[in-house]
Design an enzyme around this catalytic site. Structure first.
Site, PDB file in Angstrom:
ATOM      1  N   GLU A 212       0.827  -1.212   0.000  1.00 30.50           N
ATOM      2  CA  GLU A 212       0.000   0.000   0.000  1.00 30.50           C
ATOM      3  C   GLU A 212       0.857   1.257   0.000  1.00 30.50           C
ATOM      4  O   GLU A 212       0.375   2.347   0.333  1.00 30.50           O
ATOM      5  CB  GLU A 212      -0.939  -0.003   1.206  1.00 30.50           C
ATOM      6  CG  GLU A 212      -1.914  -1.164   1.182  1.00 30.50           C
ATOM      7  CD  GLU A 212      -3.032  -1.031   2.203  1.00 30.50           C
ATOM      8  OE1 GLU A 212      -3.048  -0.067   2.982  1.00 30.50           O
ATOM      9  OE2 GLU A 212      -3.905  -1.912   2.202  1.00 30.50           O
ATOM     10  N   ASP A 319     -13.149  -4.906  10.920  1.00 31.30           N
ATOM     11  CA  ASP A 319     -12.976  -5.048   9.462  1.00 31.30           C
ATOM     12  C   ASP A 319     -13.407  -6.471   9.079  1.00 31.30           C
ATOM     13  O   ASP A 319     -14.557  -6.692   8.686  1.00 31.30           O
ATOM     14  CB  ASP A 319     -11.512  -4.753   9.104  1.00 31.30           C
ATOM     15  CG  ASP A 319     -11.154  -5.094   7.666  1.00 31.30           C
ATOM     16  OD1 ASP A 319     -12.069  -5.374   6.864  1.00 31.30           O
ATOM     17  OD2 ASP A 319      -9.946  -5.096   7.323  1.00 31.30           O
ATOM     18  N   LYS A 344     -15.820  -1.625   3.152  1.00 32.09           N
ATOM     19  CA  LYS A 344     -15.126  -1.941   1.899  1.00 32.09           C
ATOM     20  C   LYS A 344     -16.168  -2.450   0.904  1.00 32.09           C
ATOM     21  O   LYS A 344     -16.831  -3.466   1.165  1.00 32.09           O
ATOM     22  CB  LYS A 344     -14.089  -3.044   2.136  1.00 32.09           C
ATOM     23  CG  LYS A 344     -12.894  -2.651   3.004  1.00 32.09           C
ATOM     24  CD  LYS A 344     -12.156  -3.911   3.434  1.00 32.09           C
ATOM     25  CE  LYS A 344     -10.744  -3.632   3.926  1.00 32.09           C
ATOM     26  NZ  LYS A 344     -10.156  -4.857   4.569  1.00 32.09           N
ATOM     27  N   SER A 374      -5.870  -3.589  -0.280  1.00 35.85           N
ATOM     28  CA  SER A 374      -4.435  -3.563  -0.570  1.00 35.85           C
ATOM     29  C   SER A 374      -4.172  -3.684  -2.071  1.00 35.85           C
ATOM     30  O   SER A 374      -3.175  -3.184  -2.572  1.00 35.85           O
ATOM     31  CB  SER A 374      -3.713  -4.644   0.217  1.00 35.85           C
ATOM     32  OG  SER A 374      -4.350  -5.896   0.076  1.00 35.85           O
TER      33      SER A 374
HETATM   34  C1  2PG Z   1      -7.320  -4.010   5.597  1.00 30.52           C
HETATM   35  C2  2PG Z   1      -7.053  -3.857   4.125  1.00 30.52           C
HETATM   36  C3  2PG Z   1      -6.573  -2.494   3.729  1.00 30.52           C
HETATM   37  P1  2PG Z   1      -6.707  -5.914   2.575  1.00 30.52           P
HETATM   38  O1  2PG Z   1      -6.991  -5.042   6.205  1.00 30.52           O
HETATM   39  O2  2PG Z   1      -7.931  -3.144   6.203  1.00 30.52           O
HETATM   40  O3  2PG Z   1      -5.423  -2.114   4.444  1.00 30.52           O
HETATM   41  O4  2PG Z   1      -6.189  -4.857   3.669  1.00 30.52           O
HETATM   42  O5  2PG Z   1      -7.263  -5.156   1.449  1.00 30.52           O
HETATM   43  O6  2PG Z   1      -5.498  -6.721   2.223  1.00 30.52           O
HETATM   44  O7  2PG Z   1      -7.756  -6.740   3.273  1.00 30.52           O
HETATM   45 MG    MG Z   2      -8.091  -4.314   8.099  1.00 33.97          MG
END
Ligand code: 2PG
Ligand code: MG
Length: 432
Positions: A212, A319, A344, A374
């Site tokens: 990132e 998350d 997300k 990411s």
């Molecule tokens: C997270 C994301 C973004 P990834 O864990 O919050 O940093 O990572 O997209 O790899 O899930």
């Molecule tokens: Mg996360």
């Protein structure tokens, strides 16, 4: 076939490549009146088990099995056949139609990456057809009358799955909480990023970029990374804990072993849930930490309320735990698991479902952080989303590389429109 001017006339998808050089889906939706929209789908490395299904071809001869030609074919075939003729302004109806067409809760038949590309391209097309900029169209869909500019939460140091597990904790981030405008927040962030880079260089640590765009100094002990963060704030001429504070993404689900323990490979120890809470409490007492994401794993529902009791005076973000699903956020609110939700779009799979997740968070008094993955593309959709829905905070990655800067720069453009800056304390006041 005679189509209404705002009905979908055609849908076209293709395979493009993301910031890690991995395939992802891009779709274009064109309406009968000629308005069109294009969008592409991000992809995570530390993925939650409850996320919507990312469909990949699995053909080892092409892109290590990561091709998305099956998802592209689903858009160009079955999805296109179902949505052509559907009104683009009826976003919720379109998203429901695609969900029903798929027929699985996690969108595994057609692929959430196929469905999301069409969902996002459609809202761009309908915004154009309605003569609205995207952020205002998204505000209308979310029922928001006063869009705001989000407070950025910015990656400075990376570990975990974003940096070959060079550190156990995935992200050490900064929140420029004392900034009074988005522009100032961004300028302070750049100062800290530059300072962190020079501190690494002086200490003989690597300054190459993680996934990132953050630095990957590879400390075995997380406290050393926290110390470097504070030093970087000071070198940038900013007051730790006042102008700028630390946020962590532990990404605890990716540390979990078969027995539910948290394996700190670099530190050489395995923590149970109680010991993890103790560690985070200790760090929060010693360093200016104002936010911790995924401090416990996605299966550790039983321990989350204890974390909230100990550290609920700071922001505790779910998350992987919530995976941008309204029902999981509702459960978090009921059980006292954290006090904020990461949002997300591709964890959910449709725009409408993402808006539902945001609404569930707010209904429960939780804050929201609109987040990139990411693996990203040049698509700046989440910048417009964060402003339009007044999401409060945005997490894009570090202030390096164009797939990240595309979003930061879109926020600079939106700042010209004079929206209020969300700030950080106001958000806690809203939760108090
Ligand atoms: C997270 C994301 C973004 P990834 O864990 O919050 O940093 O990572 O997209 O790899 O899930
Ligand atoms: Mg996360």
């Amino acid at each position: 076939m005679a189509l209404r001017p705002t009905a979908i006339r055609s849908v076209l998808a293709r395979q493009i490549l993301d910031s890690r050089g991995r395939p992802t889906v891009e779709a274009e939706v064109t309406l009968a009146n000629g308005a069109s929209g294009r969008a592409s789908v991000p992809s995570g490395a530390s993925r939650g088990a409850a996320e919507a299904f990312e469909r990949r071809d699995g053909n080892p001869d092409r892109f290590e099995g990561r091709g998305v030609l099956g998802a592209v074919a689903a858009v160009n075939g079955e999805i296109s056949a179902a949505v052509v003729g559907h009104g683009a302004v009826d976003q919720r109806g379109l998203d429901s139609l695609m969900r029903e067409l798929d027929g699985t809760p996690e969108l595994s038949r057609l692929g959430a990456n196929a469905i999301l590309a069409v969902s996002l391209a459609t809202v761009r097309a309908s915004a154009t057809a309605l003569g609205q900029p995207l952020h205002w169209r998204l505000a209308d869909l979310a029922g928001v009358t006063a869009p705001t500019l989000p407070m950025p939460m910015v990656n400075i140091l990376s570990g975990g799955l974003h940096a070959s597990r060079g550190m156990d904790v995935q992200d050490f981030l900064m929140i420029p909480m004392g900034a009074s405008t988005y522009g100032q927040a961004l300028e302070w962030t750049l100062r800290v990023r530059v300072a962190a880079s020079s501190l690494c260089e002086e200490a003989g640590l690597p300054t190459l970029l993680a996934d990132e765009g953050g630095l990957a100094p590879g400390f075995a002990d997380g406290a050393d990374a926290l110390l470097l963060m504070v030093r970087a704030f000071e070198r940038a001429g900013l007051r730790p804990g006042e102008d700028v504070a630390i946020a962590l993404d532990i990404a605890a689900s990716s540390l979990t072993d078969a027995e539910g323990g948290y394996v700190f490979h670099r530190a050489g120890r395995v923590l149970d849930s109680a010991a993890m809470i103790d560690l985070l409490t200790d760090w929060a007492a010693r360093f200016p930490i104002v936010s911790i994401e995924d401090g416990l794993g996605e299966e550790d529902w039983a321990a989350w309320p204890g974390l909230t009791q100990r550290l609920g005076h700071i922001q505790l973000v779910g998350d992987d735990l919530f995976a941008t699903q309204a029902d999981r956020i509702d459960r978090g609110v009921r059980e006292g698991a954290g006090n904020a939700a990461l949002i997300k779009i591709n964890q959910n799979g449709t725009l409408s479902g993402t808006l539902d997740a945001i609404a569930a968070a707010w209904a429960g008094g939780f804050a929201t952080v609109i987040s990139a993955r990411s693996g990203e593309t040049e698509d700046a959709f989440i910048a417009d989303l964060a402003v339009g829905v007044a999401g409060g905070q945005i997490k894009i990655g570090s202030v390096r590389t164009s797939e990240r800067m595309a979003k930061y720069n879109q926020l600079l453009r939106l700042e010209e429109e004079g929206f209020a800056f969300a700030g950080f304390r106001s958000l806690h006041a809203a939760n108090a």
